[in-house]
Design a protein around this motif. Structure first.
Motif, PDB file in Angstrom:
ATOM      1  N   HIS A  31      32.822  27.369  40.713  1.00  0.00           N
ATOM      2  CA  HIS A  31      34.207  27.383  41.179  1.00  0.00           C
ATOM      3  C   HIS A  31      34.948  28.638  40.726  1.00  0.00           C
ATOM      4  O   HIS A  31      35.585  29.333  41.522  1.00  0.00           O
ATOM      5  CB  HIS A  31      34.948  26.128  40.688  1.00  0.00           C
ATOM      6  CG  HIS A  31      36.391  26.120  41.058  1.00  0.00           C
ATOM      7  ND1 HIS A  31      37.367  26.672  40.250  1.00  0.00           N
ATOM      8  CD2 HIS A  31      37.018  25.660  42.165  1.00  0.00           C
ATOM      9  CE1 HIS A  31      38.536  26.550  40.839  1.00  0.00           C
ATOM     10  NE2 HIS A  31      38.360  25.935  42.002  1.00  0.00           N
ATOM     11  N   ASP A  32      34.859  28.930  39.436  1.00  0.00           N
ATOM     12  CA  ASP A  32      35.612  30.063  38.901  1.00  0.00           C
ATOM     13  C   ASP A  32      35.028  31.410  39.322  1.00  0.00           C
ATOM     14  O   ASP A  32      35.777  32.361  39.563  1.00  0.00           O
ATOM     15  CB  ASP A  32      35.718  29.971  37.380  1.00  0.00           C
ATOM     16  CG  ASP A  32      36.684  28.874  36.932  1.00  0.00           C
ATOM     17  OD1 ASP A  32      37.232  28.144  37.795  1.00  0.00           O
ATOM     18  OD2 ASP A  32      36.893  28.733  35.717  1.00  0.00           O
ATOM     19  N   MET A  33      33.711  31.496  39.443  1.00  0.00           N
ATOM     20  CA  MET A  33      33.106  32.756  39.913  1.00  0.00           C
ATOM     21  C   MET A  33      33.543  33.040  41.350  1.00  0.00           C
ATOM     22  O   MET A  33      33.884  34.174  41.680  1.00  0.00           O
ATOM     23  CB  MET A  33      31.576  32.697  39.838  1.00  0.00           C
ATOM     24  CG  MET A  33      31.010  32.752  38.439  1.00  0.00           C
ATOM     25  SD  MET A  33      31.013  34.380  37.688  1.00  0.00           S
ATOM     26  CE  MET A  33      29.797  35.224  38.655  1.00  0.00           C
TER      27      MET A  33
ATOM     28  N   GLY B 248      40.166  37.428  43.194  1.00  0.00           N
ATOM     29  CA  GLY B 248      40.694  38.256  42.115  1.00  0.00           C
ATOM     30  C   GLY B 248      41.450  37.429  41.101  1.00  0.00           C
ATOM     31  O   GLY B 248      41.468  36.201  41.161  1.00  0.00           O
ATOM     32  N   ILE B 249      42.077  38.093  40.155  1.00  0.00           N
ATOM     33  CA  ILE B 249      42.813  37.368  39.105  1.00  0.00           C
ATOM     34  C   ILE B 249      44.309  37.605  39.167  1.00  0.00           C
ATOM     35  O   ILE B 249      45.047  37.118  38.328  1.00  0.00           O
ATOM     36  CB  ILE B 249      42.275  37.730  37.693  1.00  0.00           C
ATOM     37  CG1 ILE B 249      42.413  39.216  37.421  1.00  0.00           C
ATOM     38  CG2 ILE B 249      40.832  37.276  37.543  1.00  0.00           C
ATOM     39  CD1 ILE B 249      42.130  39.607  35.985  1.00  0.00           C
ATOM     40  N   VAL B 250      44.753  38.340  40.175  1.00  0.00           N
ATOM     41  CA  VAL B 250      46.193  38.597  40.301  1.00  0.00           C
ATOM     42  C   VAL B 250      46.737  37.921  41.532  1.00  0.00           C
ATOM     43  O   VAL B 250      46.155  37.950  42.582  1.00  0.00           O
ATOM     44  CB  VAL B 250      46.471  40.110  40.388  1.00  0.00           C
ATOM     45  CG1 VAL B 250      47.951  40.376  40.567  1.00  0.00           C
ATOM     46  CG2 VAL B 250      45.976  40.799  39.130  1.00  0.00           C
TER      47      VAL B 250
END
Length: 189
Positions: A178-180, A187-189
């Protein structure tokens, strides 16, 4: 679940040693010692250290190739295909993190025929990945960043997962998937 054959035991033990020391540094005596048997006994099940290396690398490369071919030939959209590629890498890593060390670090030691076969599979895999990304950009399904940067950053992360994940104690496989997917695709933004 079926019991491992002796040949599978040898290949698994060799995968661990190749990961720890590198293919070139491992001898058949090292492998026999790790298995608690005489070196001569190994040859009842395998022909050579090269056969072991080829089995490890070619089997894994074929898993990736077959998985990619199924993804490419599916009717899914770009995002779904990229998610499946990430899942493929995670699944293969969870099943054989030790063997992936040889796939990534020792492939150049394959003898000519297997080397050419491996390089062809790797090139086709990367080209299929690149094509999926290009189509996704063309269809406005993913952002229009430089294609080579997308390919490099995604595949580099996925190809080195075998180094990082075995050290993680609190990350279950489903969370990893899920997180990958979220980080690599959104992305993380």
């Amino acid at each position: 679940m079926r019991a491992e054959s002796r040949k599978e035991e040898i290949i698994n033990a060799a995968s661990i040693l190749f990961k720890e020391k590198g293919y070139s540094a491992v001898t058949m005596r090292d492998l026999a010692k790790a298995m608690g048997i005489k070196a001569a006994s190994l040859y009842n099940h395998i022909q050579s250290k090269q056969e072991i290396l080829a089995t490890i690398i070619i089997d894994l490369a074929e898993m990736f190739t077959n998985g990619m071919n199924q993804i490419v030939n599916s009717d899914e959209n770009t995002i779904q295909k990229l998610e499946k590629i990430i899942d493929l890498h995670i699944d293969v890593t969870l099943r054989n993190a030790d063997g992936l060390a040889s796939l990534n670090n020792d492939w150049m030691h394959l003898e000519e025929e297997n080397l050419q076969y491996f390089e062809k599979m790797r090139q086709e895999y990367e080209e299929n990945f690149r094509d999926i990304v290009k189509k996704g950009v063309a269809r406005n399904e993913i952002k229009s960043f430089n294609i080579e940067i997308i390919v490099f950053s995604t595949l580099s992360t996925l190809r080195t997962l075998y180094l990082w994940y075995p050290k993680q104690r609190n990350i279950e496989a489903e969370m990893l998937k899920h997180d990958m997917v979220s980080v690599l695709l959104k992305g993380i933004v």
